[in-house]
Write an enzyme that holds these catalytic residues in place. Sequence first.
Site, PDB file in Angstrom:
ATOM      1  N   ARG A  70      59.002  41.165  32.568  1.00 18.85           N
ATOM      2  CA  ARG A  70      58.495  40.150  32.121  1.00 18.85           C
ATOM      3  C   ARG A  70      57.184  40.107  31.510  1.00 18.85           C
ATOM      4  O   ARG A  70      56.881  39.698  30.558  1.00 18.85           O
ATOM      5  CB  ARG A  70      58.640  38.963  33.097  1.00 18.85           C
ATOM      6  CG  ARG A  70      60.013  38.596  33.822  1.00 18.85           C
ATOM      7  CD  ARG A  70      60.235  37.496  34.627  1.00 18.85           C
ATOM      8  NE  ARG A  70      59.753  36.237  34.153  1.00 18.85           N
ATOM      9  CZ  ARG A  70      58.767  35.527  34.375  1.00 18.85           C
ATOM     10  NH1 ARG A  70      57.739  35.958  35.381  1.00 18.85           N
ATOM     11  NH2 ARG A  70      58.593  34.260  34.052  1.00 18.85           N
TER      12      ARG A  70
ATOM     13  N   THR B  18      46.708  46.829  34.617  1.00 19.57           N
ATOM     14  CA  THR B  18      46.617  45.591  35.306  1.00 19.57           C
ATOM     15  C   THR B  18      47.729  45.396  36.364  1.00 19.57           C
ATOM     16  O   THR B  18      48.326  44.151  36.927  1.00 19.57           O
ATOM     17  CB  THR B  18      46.840  44.165  34.276  1.00 19.57           C
ATOM     18  OG1 THR B  18      47.784  44.582  33.512  1.00 19.57           O
ATOM     19  CG2 THR B  18      45.571  44.148  33.664  1.00 19.57           C
TER      20      THR B  18
ATOM     21  N   ARG C  89      49.329  47.839  39.445  1.00 18.97           N
ATOM     22  CA  ARG C  89      48.671  48.262  40.912  1.00 18.97           C
ATOM     23  C   ARG C  89      47.904  49.424  40.882  1.00 18.97           C
ATOM     24  O   ARG C  89      48.309  50.279  40.210  1.00 18.97           O
ATOM     25  CB  ARG C  89      49.918  48.475  41.821  1.00 18.97           C
ATOM     26  CG  ARG C  89      50.767  47.232  42.280  1.00 18.97           C
ATOM     27  CD  ARG C  89      49.809  46.233  43.241  1.00 18.97           C
ATOM     28  NE  ARG C  89      50.504  45.271  43.531  1.00 18.97           N
ATOM     29  CZ  ARG C  89      50.513  43.872  43.097  1.00 18.97           C
ATOM     30  NH1 ARG C  89      49.727  43.792  41.971  1.00 18.97           N
ATOM     31  NH2 ARG C  89      51.199  42.937  43.629  1.00 18.97           N
TER      32      ARG C  89
ATOM     33  N   GLU D 144      41.268  48.850  46.788  1.00 18.30           N
ATOM     34  CA  GLU D 144      40.702  48.065  46.641  1.00 18.30           C
ATOM     35  C   GLU D 144      40.569  46.984  47.809  1.00 18.30           C
ATOM     36  O   GLU D 144      39.598  46.048  47.932  1.00 18.30           O
ATOM     37  CB  GLU D 144      41.293  47.041  45.282  1.00 18.30           C
ATOM     38  CG  GLU D 144      42.723  46.689  45.562  1.00 18.30           C
ATOM     39  CD  GLU D 144      43.132  45.686  44.379  1.00 18.30           C
ATOM     40  OE1 GLU D 144      43.493  44.694  44.535  1.00 18.30           O
ATOM     41  OE2 GLU D 144      43.228  46.579  43.409  1.00 18.30           O
TER      42      GLU D 144
ATOM     43  N   HIS E  50      40.557  42.559  40.119  1.00 25.95           N
ATOM     44  CA  HIS E  50      42.230  41.960  40.400  1.00 25.95           C
ATOM     45  C   HIS E  50      42.422  40.505  39.884  1.00 25.95           C
ATOM     46  O   HIS E  50      42.841  39.711  40.761  1.00 25.95           O
ATOM     47  CB  HIS E  50      42.576  42.143  41.905  1.00 25.95           C
ATOM     48  CG  HIS E  50      44.097  42.124  41.980  1.00 25.95           C
ATOM     49  ND1 HIS E  50      44.726  43.192  42.875  1.00 25.95           N
ATOM     50  CD2 HIS E  50      45.091  41.687  41.401  1.00 25.95           C
ATOM     51  CE1 HIS E  50      46.017  43.161  42.709  1.00 25.95           C
ATOM     52  NE2 HIS E  50      46.298  42.062  41.829  1.00 25.95           N
TER      53      HIS E  50
END
Length: 334
Positions: free
Chosen positions: A153, A231, A233, A262, A294
Site C-alpha cells: 500500500r 521510511t 525500518r 533508534e 521516525h
Amino acid sequence: MEIIAYGVLADERLLLERAFDGRHTVRCLDLVLNRDTVPTAAGYEVVCSSVNDVLDSDVLRALAGGGTRMIAQRATGYNNIDLPEAEALGLSVARVSSYSPYSVAEFAWALALAVNRRVVRAVHRTREFDFRLNGLMGRDFHGRTAGVLGTGRIGSAFTRIAAGFGMRLLGCDLAENPECLALGMKYVGRDRLFAESDLISLHLPLLPDTHHIVDATALARMKDDVILINTGRGGLIDAHALVETLRAGRLDGVGLDVYEEEAGVFFFDRSLEVMTDDTLARLMTFGNVLLSSHQAYFTHDAVSQIVETTARNVEDYVAGRTSDNTLTSPSAPA
C-alpha cells in the site's frame, strides 16, 4: 478497564484518550517499555505498546507475571515483540495492520526532494544571508528511474507519485501489484533494481529475509549518484556499510526516517548528552544525509486511524473476537 500506554507522544495523547473515552481509562506514559520500565505495567490487563518498545521474552514474562493479558501494538510492524513467547505465555497480541499509506509515501518524497535539491543546506545558508547557489545543484526526477523495493500500500502510493513526476518505474516484491503494473512499473530482480535506479525507496517490512537487504554488496551495485530513501525500518540498511560507502564519496544523497538502533534515542531529547552511537553520529556529519526521527507516519490522519484501530483491537479482545490485526489469540478474559 485500566490500560497503560507506552511511548505516547504529546500530539498523540489526546487522540488516544478520546479513542477510549467512555469505555476504558488509559494511562499515557512517554516511557519506552523495556526491562527497566516493565514494573510500571504491574496490574494492567492491557498494555498499549509503541514501535520502539522492547517486548522480548524477559519483558513479556514480567508483563504476564504482573497480570497483563493483552498487548495492543500501535504500529504495523511487530518485530519488537517475541510472538512465540507471547503465545506460550497466553498473551493476546494485536497490531494496526494498516493506516494511511499516503503519510509515509508523501514523507518519503519530501525526503527525496529535500535531498535532491539540497533544501536543508539552502535554508541554513539563507538564514545567514548567504544567497549563493554553489553546491546546491540538483537533478530533474522527470525521465529518471525510480526503484521501489516493496510495492504494498505504501510502496504503490509512492509509485503513483513517481509516475506523476514522469519517472521510469522499477519494482521488486514477492508479488506484483496490479496498480503498479497499470502505472507502467516493470518488476525486476533486486540486483537490477539496485544497478539501474536513480532513486531507491524502501517500503518493506523488517523480516529475517529483509534484514540488511541494503548491505555493502547492494550498495556497491548502486550508481555512484543514486539517492537512497528509507521510511520503512532501520534494519533494512546496514548502517555501518552505508557510512563506509558515503566515506568513499559515493551516493548523491540519503534520506533516513528510521535507524536500526533508534530505540531509546528517537522521540527523545538527547541534545545535552554525549552521543555514544558512533555510527549514528558519523551519519549526521555527512552533508548529503538527511535524517529525521521516525516521523513519516506522523500525520493527524494516520495517527487518528492508528489509535482508533488500537481501540477496536482492545474491544475485540474484551469480546473474545479476532480480526486481521490479531497476531496471537489465546482465550478471552473471564
